[in-house]
Scaffold this motif. Structure first.
Motif, PDB file in Angstrom:
ATOM      1  N   LYS A 158       0.837  -1.207   0.000  1.00  0.00           N
ATOM      2  CA  LYS A 158       0.000   0.000   0.000  1.00  0.00           C
ATOM      3  C   LYS A 158       0.873   1.258   0.000  1.00  0.00           C
ATOM      4  CE  LYS A 158      -3.990  -2.005   2.337  1.00  0.00           C
ATOM      5  NZ  LYS A 158      -4.785  -2.008   3.583  1.00  0.00           N
ATOM      6  N   ILE A 159       1.924   1.234   0.788  1.00  0.00           N
ATOM      7  CA  ILE A 159       2.849   2.373   0.839  1.00  0.00           C
ATOM      8  C   ILE A 159       3.502   2.577  -0.518  1.00  0.00           C
ATOM      9  CG2 ILE A 159       5.096   3.113   1.778  1.00  0.00           C
ATOM     10  CD1 ILE A 159       4.107   1.813   4.478  1.00  0.00           C
ATOM     11  N   LEU A 160       3.982   1.487  -1.114  1.00  0.00           N
ATOM     12  CA  LEU A 160       4.698   1.592  -2.382  1.00  0.00           C
ATOM     13  C   LEU A 160       3.763   1.863  -3.559  1.00  0.00           C
ATOM     14  CD1 LEU A 160       7.379  -1.194  -1.820  1.00  0.00           C
ATOM     15  CD2 LEU A 160       7.713   1.293  -1.790  1.00  0.00           C
ATOM     16  N   TRP A 161       2.500   1.468  -3.478  1.00  0.00           N
ATOM     17  CA  TRP A 161       1.545   1.828  -4.528  1.00  0.00           C
ATOM     18  C   TRP A 161       1.285   3.325  -4.511  1.00  0.00           C
ATOM     19  CZ3 TRP A 161      -1.821  -2.840  -2.840  1.00  0.00           C
ATOM     20  CH2 TRP A 161      -1.456  -3.973  -3.571  1.00  0.00           C
ATOM     21  N   GLU A 162       1.359   3.923  -3.346  1.00  0.00           N
ATOM     22  CA  GLU A 162       1.164   5.370  -3.221  1.00  0.00           C
ATOM     23  C   GLU A 162       2.373   6.160  -3.704  1.00  0.00           C
ATOM     24  OE1 GLU A 162      -1.377   7.486  -2.052  1.00  0.00           O
ATOM     25  OE2 GLU A 162      -2.599   5.687  -2.340  1.00  0.00           O
ATOM     26  N   GLU A 163       3.557   5.682  -3.364  1.00  0.00           N
ATOM     27  CA  GLU A 163       4.789   6.401  -3.694  1.00  0.00           C
ATOM     28  C   GLU A 163       5.937   5.410  -3.821  1.00  0.00           C
ATOM     29  OE1 GLU A 163       7.724   9.763  -1.697  1.00  0.00           O
ATOM     30  OE2 GLU A 163       5.875   9.217  -0.671  1.00  0.00           O
ATOM     31  N   SER A 164       6.598   5.455  -4.948  1.00  0.00           N
ATOM     32  CA  SER A 164       7.765   4.598  -5.139  1.00  0.00           C
ATOM     33  C   SER A 164       8.597   5.151  -6.285  1.00  0.00           C
ATOM     34  CB  SER A 164       7.338   3.146  -5.425  1.00  0.00           C
ATOM     35  OG  SER A 164       6.675   3.049  -6.662  1.00  0.00           O
ATOM     36  N   PRO A 165       9.835   4.775  -6.363  1.00  0.00           N
ATOM     37  CA  PRO A 165      10.556   3.856  -5.498  1.00  0.00           C
ATOM     38  C   PRO A 165      10.953   4.522  -4.179  1.00  0.00           C
ATOM     39  CG  PRO A 165      12.031   4.680  -7.195  1.00  0.00           C
ATOM     40  CD  PRO A 165      10.665   5.262  -7.479  1.00  0.00           C
ATOM     41  N   LEU A 166      11.105   3.705  -3.155  1.00  0.00           N
ATOM     42  CA  LEU A 166      11.507   4.197  -1.834  1.00  0.00           C
ATOM     43  C   LEU A 166      12.627   3.331  -1.270  1.00  0.00           C
ATOM     44  CD1 LEU A 166       8.057   4.800  -0.063  1.00  0.00           C
ATOM     45  CD2 LEU A 166       9.597   6.539  -0.989  1.00  0.00           C
ATOM     46  N   PRO A 167      13.536   3.960  -0.524  1.00  0.00           N
ATOM     47  CA  PRO A 167      14.556   3.183   0.191  1.00  0.00           C
ATOM     48  C   PRO A 167      13.958   2.583   1.466  1.00  0.00           C
ATOM     49  CG  PRO A 167      14.875   5.514   0.606  1.00  0.00           C
ATOM     50  CD  PRO A 167      13.749   5.401  -0.385  1.00  0.00           C
ATOM     51  N   VAL A 168      14.656   1.638   2.035  1.00  0.00           N
ATOM     52  CA  VAL A 168      14.195   0.939   3.239  1.00  0.00           C
ATOM     53  C   VAL A 168      13.828   1.921   4.344  1.00  0.00           C
ATOM     54  CG1 VAL A 168      14.851  -0.692   5.053  1.00  0.00           C
ATOM     55  CG2 VAL A 168      15.585  -1.094   2.710  1.00  0.00           C
ATOM     56  N   ARG A 169      14.669   2.922   4.595  1.00  0.00           N
ATOM     57  CA  ARG A 169      14.413   3.843   5.710  1.00  0.00           C
ATOM     58  C   ARG A 169      13.089   4.584   5.554  1.00  0.00           C
ATOM     59  NH1 ARG A 169      16.015   7.563   2.618  1.00  0.00           N
ATOM     60  NH2 ARG A 169      17.993   8.444   2.103  1.00  0.00           N
ATOM     61  N   GLU A 170      12.723   4.934   4.306  1.00  0.00           N
ATOM     62  CA  GLU A 170      11.449   5.629   4.092  1.00  0.00           C
ATOM     63  C   GLU A 170      10.263   4.677   4.209  1.00  0.00           C
ATOM     64  OE1 GLU A 170      11.120   8.506   0.912  1.00  0.00           O
ATOM     65  OE2 GLU A 170      13.287   8.843   0.983  1.00  0.00           O
ATOM     66  N   VAL A 171      10.427   3.450   3.749  1.00  0.00           N
ATOM     67  CA  VAL A 171       9.368   2.456   3.933  1.00  0.00           C
ATOM     68  C   VAL A 171       9.139   2.253   5.421  1.00  0.00           C
ATOM     69  CG1 VAL A 171       8.718   0.026   3.625  1.00  0.00           C
ATOM     70  CG2 VAL A 171       9.805   1.271   1.733  1.00  0.00           C
ATOM     71  N   ARG A 172      10.210   2.125   6.169  1.00  0.00           N
ATOM     72  CA  ARG A 172      10.109   1.931   7.622  1.00  0.00           C
ATOM     73  C   ARG A 172       9.436   3.139   8.284  1.00  0.00           C
ATOM     74  NH1 ARG A 172      14.451   2.601  12.100  1.00  0.00           N
ATOM     75  NH2 ARG A 172      13.419   1.576  13.828  1.00  0.00           N
ATOM     76  N   ALA A 173       9.812   4.356   7.899  1.00  0.00           N
ATOM     77  CA  ALA A 173       9.216   5.563   8.476  1.00  0.00           C
ATOM     78  C   ALA A 173       7.719   5.622   8.182  1.00  0.00           C
ATOM     79  CB  ALA A 173       9.918   6.804   7.934  1.00  0.00           C
ATOM     80  N   LYS A 174       7.331   5.259   6.968  1.00  0.00           N
ATOM     81  CA  LYS A 174       5.910   5.275   6.617  1.00  0.00           C
ATOM     82  C   LYS A 174       5.144   4.169   7.339  1.00  0.00           C
ATOM     83  CE  LYS A 174       6.326   7.622   2.197  1.00  0.00           C
ATOM     84  NZ  LYS A 174       5.413   8.727   2.468  1.00  0.00           N
ATOM     85  N   LEU A 175       5.767   3.027   7.542  1.00  0.00           N
ATOM     86  CA  LEU A 175       5.124   1.969   8.325  1.00  0.00           C
ATOM     87  C   LEU A 175       4.845   2.458   9.736  1.00  0.00           C
ATOM     88  CD1 LEU A 175       7.076  -1.238   7.264  1.00  0.00           C
ATOM     89  CD2 LEU A 175       4.615  -0.870   7.004  1.00  0.00           C
ATOM     90  N   GLU A 176       5.786   3.190  10.304  1.00  0.00           N
ATOM     91  CA  GLU A 176       5.614   3.692  11.666  1.00  0.00           C
ATOM     92  C   GLU A 176       4.564   4.790  11.729  1.00  0.00           C
ATOM     93  OE1 GLU A 176       9.477   4.755  13.177  1.00  0.00           O
ATOM     94  OE2 GLU A 176       9.979   2.663  13.585  1.00  0.00           O
ATOM     95  N   SER A 177       4.570   5.717  10.763  1.00  0.00           N
ATOM     96  CA  SER A 177       3.657   6.855  10.839  1.00  0.00           C
ATOM     97  C   SER A 177       2.269   6.543  10.279  1.00  0.00           C
ATOM     98  CB  SER A 177       4.246   8.069  10.123  1.00  0.00           C
ATOM     99  OG  SER A 177       4.378   7.807   8.738  1.00  0.00           O
ATOM    100  N   GLU A 178       2.193   5.897   9.129  1.00  0.00           N
ATOM    101  CA  GLU A 178       0.902   5.669   8.478  1.00  0.00           C
ATOM    102  C   GLU A 178       0.213   4.399   8.948  1.00  0.00           C
ATOM    103  OE1 GLU A 178       1.512   5.877   4.263  1.00  0.00           O
ATOM    104  OE2 GLU A 178       2.575   7.792   4.429  1.00  0.00           O
ATOM    105  N   ALA A 179       0.964   3.351   9.163  1.00  0.00           N
ATOM    106  CA  ALA A 179       0.370   2.068   9.546  1.00  0.00           C
ATOM    107  C   ALA A 179       0.497   1.806  11.038  1.00  0.00           C
ATOM    108  CB  ALA A 179       1.025   0.935   8.754  1.00  0.00           C
ATOM    109  N   ASN A 180       1.103   2.754  11.765  1.00  0.00           N
ATOM    110  CA  ASN A 180       1.315   2.594  13.210  1.00  0.00           C
ATOM    111  C   ASN A 180       1.946   1.239  13.506  1.00  0.00           C
ATOM    112  OD1 ASN A 180       1.316   3.458  15.851  1.00  0.00           O
ATOM    113  ND2 ASN A 180      -0.749   2.711  16.264  1.00  0.00           N
ATOM    114  N   ARG A 181       3.010   0.947  12.754  1.00  0.00           N
ATOM    115  CA  ARG A 181       3.668  -0.360  12.840  1.00  0.00           C
ATOM    116  C   ARG A 181       5.163  -0.158  13.057  1.00  0.00           C
ATOM    117  NH1 ARG A 181       1.682  -5.679  10.494  1.00  0.00           N
ATOM    118  NH2 ARG A 181       3.268  -7.042  11.306  1.00  0.00           N
TER     119      ARG A 181
END
Length: 131
Positions: A18-41
């Motif tokens: 879901k994160i990558l369908w919204e915005e990509s390509p992304l590095p690991v650190r940005e995927v992790r940041a979005k998981l924490e902020s958007e998915a509360n994970r």
């Protein structure tokens, strides 16, 4: 004994897609940041790297080297994943009956008038296609 791999993305893999369908390509650190902020994970950096690499091995993601890190993007479309999951649900839970699945959905969820109008249009279009 290890559990066999799922033919469908896991919950975490879906969150990443879901994160990558919204915005990509992304590095690991940005995927992790979005998981924490958007998915509360909140996850460890190494866990995110491991999951992204598993997803790459499964054919769900593309990756390309950019400097010292990798950039990840989806290799599969949302409709492709949704269709697979819906088809599995249809066959396993509703014995292949789309009407039973739709009736269950209508009875168990709150659907507003705009969504009902959209469903009516789709049903009308499908009926015309079959005539």
């Amino acid at each position: 004994m290890a559990r066999p791999g799922s033919e469908h993305p896991t919950k975490l893999e879906l969150e990443i897609l879901k994160i990558l369908w919204e915005e990509s390509p992304l590095p690991v650190r940005e995927v992790r940041a979005k998981l924490e902020s958007e998915a509360n994970r909140p996850l460890a950096h190494s866990s995110v790297i491991t999951t992204l690499n598993i997803m790459y091995d499964k054919g769900l993601l593309r990756r390309r080297k950019a400097g010292k890190s990798f950039l990840f993007s989806p290799k599969v479309e949302k409709d492709q994943i949704a269709g697979g999951i819906m088809g599995d649900l249809l066959s396993r839970l509703f014995d292949g009956s789309p009407s039973a699945m739709m009736l269950n959905l209508l009875e168990t969820t709150d659907i507003n008038s705009r969504e009902l109008a959209e469903l009516r249009k789709l049903i009308t279009r499908k009926a015309k296609e079959q005539s």
